[in-house]
Design a protein around this motif. Structure first.
Motif, short mmCIF file in Angstrom:
data_model
loop_
_atom_site.label_atom_id
_atom_site.label_comp_id
_atom_site.label_asym_id
_atom_site.label_seq_id
_atom_site.Cartn_x
_atom_site.Cartn_y
_atom_site.Cartn_z
N TYR A 234 0.82 -1.22 0.00
CA TYR A 234 0.00 0.00 0.00
C TYR A 234 0.85 1.27 0.00
CZ TYR A 234 -3.52 -3.47 1.18
OH TYR A 234 -4.32 -4.55 1.16
N CYS A 235 2.02 1.23 0.60
CA CYS A 235 2.91 2.40 0.58
C CYS A 235 3.38 2.69 -0.84
CB CYS A 235 4.10 2.17 1.50
SG CYS A 235 3.68 2.14 3.26
N CYS A 236 3.72 1.63 -1.58
CA CYS A 236 4.14 1.79 -2.97
C CYS A 236 2.97 2.31 -3.81
CB CYS A 236 4.64 0.46 -3.51
SG CYS A 236 5.26 0.54 -5.20
N GLN A 237 1.76 1.83 -3.55
CA GLN A 237 0.58 2.31 -4.26
C GLN A 237 0.40 3.81 -4.09
OE1 GLN A 237 -3.05 0.26 -3.44
NE2 GLN A 237 -2.08 -1.77 -3.50
N ARG A 238 0.52 4.27 -2.84
CA ARG A 238 0.31 5.69 -2.58
C ARG A 238 1.40 6.55 -3.20
NH1 ARG A 238 -1.54 3.55 2.40
NH2 ARG A 238 0.53 3.78 3.33
N THR A 239 2.60 5.98 -3.36
CA THR A 239 3.68 6.72 -4.01
C THR A 239 3.37 6.96 -5.48
OG1 THR A 239 5.33 5.82 -2.49
CG2 THR A 239 6.14 6.70 -4.59
N HIS A 240 2.90 5.92 -6.15
CA HIS A 240 2.63 6.02 -7.59
C HIS A 240 1.23 6.55 -7.89
CE1 HIS A 240 6.33 4.02 -8.83
NE2 HIS A 240 6.16 3.18 -7.83
N LEU A 241 0.32 6.42 -6.94
CA LEU A 241 -1.06 6.88 -7.14
C LEU A 241 -1.57 7.49 -5.85
CD1 LEU A 241 -3.55 7.17 -8.83
CD2 LEU A 241 -4.12 4.78 -8.40
N PRO A 242 -1.26 8.78 -5.61
CA PRO A 242 -1.68 9.44 -4.37
C PRO A 242 -3.19 9.37 -4.17
CG PRO A 242 -0.07 10.78 -5.53
CD PRO A 242 -0.44 9.66 -6.46
N LEU A 243 -3.59 9.41 -2.90
CA LEU A 243 -5.00 9.24 -2.56
C LEU A 243 -5.90 10.30 -3.20
CD1 LEU A 243 -4.67 8.36 1.24
CD2 LEU A 243 -5.02 6.79 -0.67
N ARG A 244 -5.39 11.53 -3.36
CA ARG A 244 -6.25 12.60 -3.84
C ARG A 244 -6.69 12.40 -5.29
NH1 ARG A 244 -4.26 16.92 -6.80
NH2 ARG A 244 -2.05 16.93 -7.28
N ARG A 255 -18.44 0.76 -5.40
CA ARG A 255 -19.27 -0.33 -5.88
C ARG A 255 -18.42 -1.44 -6.49
NH1 ARG A 255 -22.36 -1.70 -10.55
NH2 ARG A 255 -24.42 -2.54 -10.03
N LYS A 256 -18.53 -2.63 -5.96
CA LYS A 256 -17.95 -3.87 -6.45
C LYS A 256 -16.45 -3.98 -6.24
CE LYS A 256 -21.35 -5.08 -9.94
NZ LYS A 256 -21.52 -5.58 -11.31
N VAL A 257 -15.79 -2.95 -5.74
CA VAL A 257 -14.34 -3.03 -5.59
C VAL A 257 -13.96 -2.79 -4.14
CG1 VAL A 257 -12.12 -2.03 -6.22
CG2 VAL A 257 -13.88 -2.30 -7.95
N ASP A 258 -13.23 -3.73 -3.57
CA ASP A 258 -12.72 -3.58 -2.22
C ASP A 258 -11.28 -3.10 -2.31
OD1 ASP A 258 -11.86 -3.75 0.34
OD2 ASP A 258 -12.34 -5.85 0.67
N ARG A 259 -11.01 -1.90 -1.84
CA ARG A 259 -9.66 -1.31 -2.00
C ARG A 259 -8.58 -2.15 -1.36
NH1 ARG A 259 -10.22 4.94 -0.50
NH2 ARG A 259 -7.98 4.68 -0.35
N LYS A 260 -8.92 -2.94 -0.34
CA LYS A 260 -7.90 -3.74 0.34
C LYS A 260 -7.48 -4.95 -0.51
CE LYS A 260 -8.86 -2.45 5.10
NZ LYS A 260 -7.54 -1.83 5.23
N ASN A 261 -8.18 -5.22 -1.62
CA ASN A 261 -7.82 -6.33 -2.47
C ASN A 261 -7.15 -5.87 -3.76
OD1 ASN A 261 -8.79 -8.37 -0.79
ND2 ASN A 261 -10.89 -8.14 -1.55
N ILE A 262 -6.74 -4.62 -3.79
CA ILE A 262 -6.09 -4.09 -4.99
C ILE A 262 -4.61 -4.49 -5.00
CG2 ILE A 262 -5.45 -1.99 -6.20
CD1 ILE A 262 -7.99 -0.75 -5.04
N GLY A 263 -4.13 -4.93 -6.15
CA GLY A 263 -2.76 -5.43 -6.23
C GLY A 263 -1.73 -4.36 -6.19
N SER A 264 -0.45 -4.77 -6.23
CA SER A 264 0.66 -3.84 -6.14
C SER A 264 0.83 -3.08 -7.44
CB SER A 264 1.94 -4.61 -5.84
OG SER A 264 2.18 -5.55 -6.86
#
Length: 264
Positions: A234-244, A255-264
């Protein structure tokens, strides 16, 4: 007495203010502030800028001829940034260039605070525009128009226009900047243009957006299925794709997507 020019926070507004300041107060202490953000000070005269295309073209020619195309690019990008002092920094940079034997090398003089500010603002806007080239997600309106909403800090629409124009020349598409209330519009096989909205336009536009379609569902399913739980970072995700940036991206709609199941 210090002269402060008051203009709108647009390229046309700022270039018009730069024209007035350059022509009428070139050697004086000058400030440039934006409509709705003026903080009144003592011993200052406030001048409302009259905007017109003649002033804009004159400033464009002045910068391009004397400072060069690269400097014009840096100045243009800097003026798109979310910064209250950007216009003053550009004016002071233009003033500093007058003292150089080769004014086209002004952006090399980073010891000057105004030049440094213009350089940093230009780089900031360029970086944000580059990110949006990858983060824009289109949805389909009822009339078949491709539509995207973004919420940038800077006014990046003109920076990303040619990228999407070259990518989708045969489509009718629109990218709406929610932060600044304007849209980049591209009719099929025609040049793109900018459109400013009022609140009524935005409400009508929102009612045309389809809530979901099969392609969105398919993309979300694909996005979730490629996840490898053991490699989640998740740290790498936020580096390449900031939350904002995620609020306007289909992948992160609840809808239909659980953020905790998103890959690297």
């Amino acid at each position: 007495m210090r002269s402060i020019y008051v203009c709108h926070d647009t390229i046309q507004g700022i270039f018009s203010a730069l024209y007035d300041a350059w022509v009428y107060n070139r050697h004086a202490d000058v400030g440039i502030e934006f409509v709705g953000k003026v903080e009144r000070q003592l011993f200052c005269q406030y001048i409302d800028v009259v905007e017109n295309e003649k002033k804009v073209l004159a400033v464009e020619r002045l910068i391009q001829k004397n400072l060069g195309e690269n400097t014009y690019h840096d100045i243009y990008y800097a003026l798109l940034a979310d910064d209250a002092k950007k216009a003053e920094a550009v004016f002071q940079t233009m003033q500093a260039a007058r003292a150089l034997r080769n004014s086209r090398k002004i952006m090399e003089h980073l010891s000057n605070d105004s030049v440094t500010k213009v350089f940093e603002l230009s780089r900031r806007v360029g970086n944000e525009a580059h990110l949006f080239q990858g983060f824009v997600r289109f949805r389909e309106l009822q009339g078949g128009v491709l539509f995207s909403e973004i919420a940038p800090k800077s006014q990046v629409l003109t920076c990303i226009a040619d990228y999407f124009y070259n990518r989708y020349p045969m489509e009718n598409w629109m990218i709406h900047d929610k932060t600044h209330g304007m849209s980049l519009v591209h009719p099929k096989q025609k040049p793109w243009f900018l459109l400013t909205h009022d609140q009524a336009d935005l409400q009508q536009m929102g009612s045309l957006i389809q809530v979901e379609d099969d392609y969105e569902d398919l993309w979300k399913t694909f996005f979730q299925s490629i996840s490898i739980q053991e490699r989640e970072n998740y740290c790498c995700q936020r580096t390449h794709l900031p939350l904002r940036y995620r609020k306007e991206m289909v992948e992160f709609h609840e809808r239909k997507v659980d953020r905790k199941n998103i890959g690297s």
